[in-house]
Design a protein around this motif. Structure first.
Motif, PDB file in Angstrom:
ATOM      1  N   GLY A  30     -11.064   1.441   5.144  1.00  0.00           N
ATOM      2  CA  GLY A  30     -10.334   0.656   4.155  1.00  0.00           C
ATOM      3  C   GLY A  30     -11.248   0.070   3.100  1.00  0.00           C
ATOM      4  N   ALA A  66      -6.524  -3.137   6.774  1.00  0.00           N
ATOM      5  CA  ALA A  66      -7.761  -2.770   7.469  1.00  0.00           C
ATOM      6  C   ALA A  66      -8.183  -3.864   8.448  1.00  0.00           C
ATOM      7  N   ILE A 107     -11.326   0.791  -1.012  1.00  0.00           N
ATOM      8  CA  ILE A 107     -11.280  -0.268  -2.022  1.00  0.00           C
ATOM      9  C   ILE A 107     -12.442  -0.123  -2.993  1.00  0.00           C
ATOM     10  N   LEU A 160      -3.692  -3.653  -5.030  1.00  0.00           N
ATOM     11  CA  LEU A 160      -3.983  -2.568  -4.095  1.00  0.00           C
ATOM     12  C   LEU A 160      -5.170  -2.922  -3.210  1.00  0.00           C
ATOM     13  N   SER A 161      -6.205  -3.501  -3.787  1.00  0.00           N
ATOM     14  CA  SER A 161      -7.400  -3.852  -3.011  1.00  0.00           C
ATOM     15  C   SER A 161      -7.075  -4.873  -1.932  1.00  0.00           C
ATOM     16  N   THR A 215       0.824  -1.214   0.000  1.00  0.00           N
ATOM     17  CA  THR A 215       0.000   0.000   0.000  1.00  0.00           C
ATOM     18  C   THR A 215       0.851   1.254   0.000  1.00  0.00           C
ATOM     19  N   SER A 252      -4.110  -5.584  -0.581  1.00  0.00           N
ATOM     20  CA  SER A 252      -3.171  -5.057   0.418  1.00  0.00           C
ATOM     21  C   SER A 252      -3.876  -4.124   1.400  1.00  0.00           C
ATOM     22  N   VAL A 253      -4.747  -3.253   0.907  1.00  0.00           N
ATOM     23  CA  VAL A 253      -5.491  -2.358   1.806  1.00  0.00           C
ATOM     24  C   VAL A 253      -6.420  -3.159   2.709  1.00  0.00           C
ATOM     25  N   ASN A 254      -7.029  -4.196   2.182  1.00  0.00           N
ATOM     26  CA  ASN A 254      -7.924  -5.030   2.988  1.00  0.00           C
ATOM     27  C   ASN A 254      -7.164  -5.749   4.094  1.00  0.00           C
ATOM     28  N   THR A 281      -9.214   8.209  -2.771  1.00  0.00           N
ATOM     29  CA  THR A 281      -8.920   8.759  -1.446  1.00  0.00           C
ATOM     30  C   THR A 281      -9.801   9.963  -1.146  1.00  0.00           C
TER      31      THR A 281
END
Length: 271
Positions: A193, A256, A197, A248-249, A15, A251-253, A75
């Motif tokens: 988060g 979170a 996403i 990206l989705s 991220t 990794s952010v999940n 964002t």
């Protein structure tokens, strides 16, 4: 941070790398965003690490600038969604009565219309600018944040410390920001988060359908749209932005989920 799980640490690193690439895109990109530098769909080489796109632009450059646009819009829309949704949700829980019912029924009305259809209708009659995209996405996503923040706040408002604050004569703003909000942060952080996403997926979908970011600006959904015909000929140009969206989705999940588990365990320990 010393006890961060491996999955969350990997997600955090990926991220951060995505955000750094978005911030420093002009320094990292080897060519100009819309600069034609080669032939159509050239294969990967020393000159073009990922090859070229459907009109001969460097695909790596387009991905870097596309990530910058996608991450910025997602964002900004997430911040709008949380600013509006959390404020109205906590206010509805504190006020109660007709104000709570009016806000809740309005949100139910908006949520009854599929968000993508709502956005397509609005964007088809308004100028498709970055500001409009951020506002449309943020306001649509704020309905989900409203439901969550209100549900959490309703449970907190009946707690003894909130009643004690009311008996002391504290103002509603004090009760909301000093008593309710700190105790509602755990689910809200996790939702932050998820909303980000969904923002990435939402703007990518709109761009793929032609109502998102407009050329010559780059974003990941638009890059998929521009190069989708190449898949028939075995050209992977459309797959690279799809992989970026997925990476990206995920990794952010992961981050979170770790934050939610961490904050929940801390609260449990204090209890």
């Amino acid at each position: 941070m010393r006890r961060i799980p491996l999955g969350a640490a990997l997600g955090l690193i990926i991220t951060v790398l995505f955000f750094l690439a978005a911030i420093f895109a002009p320094l990292l990109a080897p060519y100009g965003m819309a600069e034609v530098v080669g032939g159509v769909w050239e294969p990967a080489s020393d000159k073009f690490w990922l090859g070229t796109d459907n009109i001969g632009r460097d695909l790596l450059t387009r991905l870097i600038y596309g990530g910058r646009t996608t991450i910025f819009i997602a964002t900004a829309a997430t911040l709008v969604a949380f600013g509006v949704g959390t404020a109205l949700g906590l206010l509805a829980a504190v006020l109660g009565g007709w104000a709570d019912q009016a806000l809740s029924r309005f949100v139910d009305l908006v949520m009854s219309i599929p968000a993508l259809i709502f956005a397509l209708v609005v964007l088809s009659v308004t100028p498709t600018t970055v500001l409009v995209l951020v506002l449309v996405m943020g306001l649509l996503e704020s309905t989900r944040v409203f439901r969550l923040s209100r549900a959490v706040a309703v449970d907190i408002t009946v707690m003894d410390y909130v009643e004690a604050a009311r008996l002391r004569g504290e103002r509603r703003t004090w009760i909301i920001f000093r008593e309710i909000l700190p105790n509602a942060l755990s689910p809200l952080v996790s939702e932050l988060g998820l909303r980000f996403i969904f923002g990435v997926l939402f703007i990518s979908t709109l761009s793929f359908l032609g109502l998102g970011v407009q050329p010559p600006q780059a974003d990941w959904g638009g890059i998929v749209k521009e190069n989708k015909e190449g898949i028939v000929y075995g050209i992977p140009a459309a797959l690279y932005p799809a992989v970026a969206i997925a990476a990206l989705s995920i990794s952010v999940n992961l981050v979170a989920d770790w934050v939610l588990n961490r904050t929940s365990s801390l609260k449990g320990g204090r209890g």
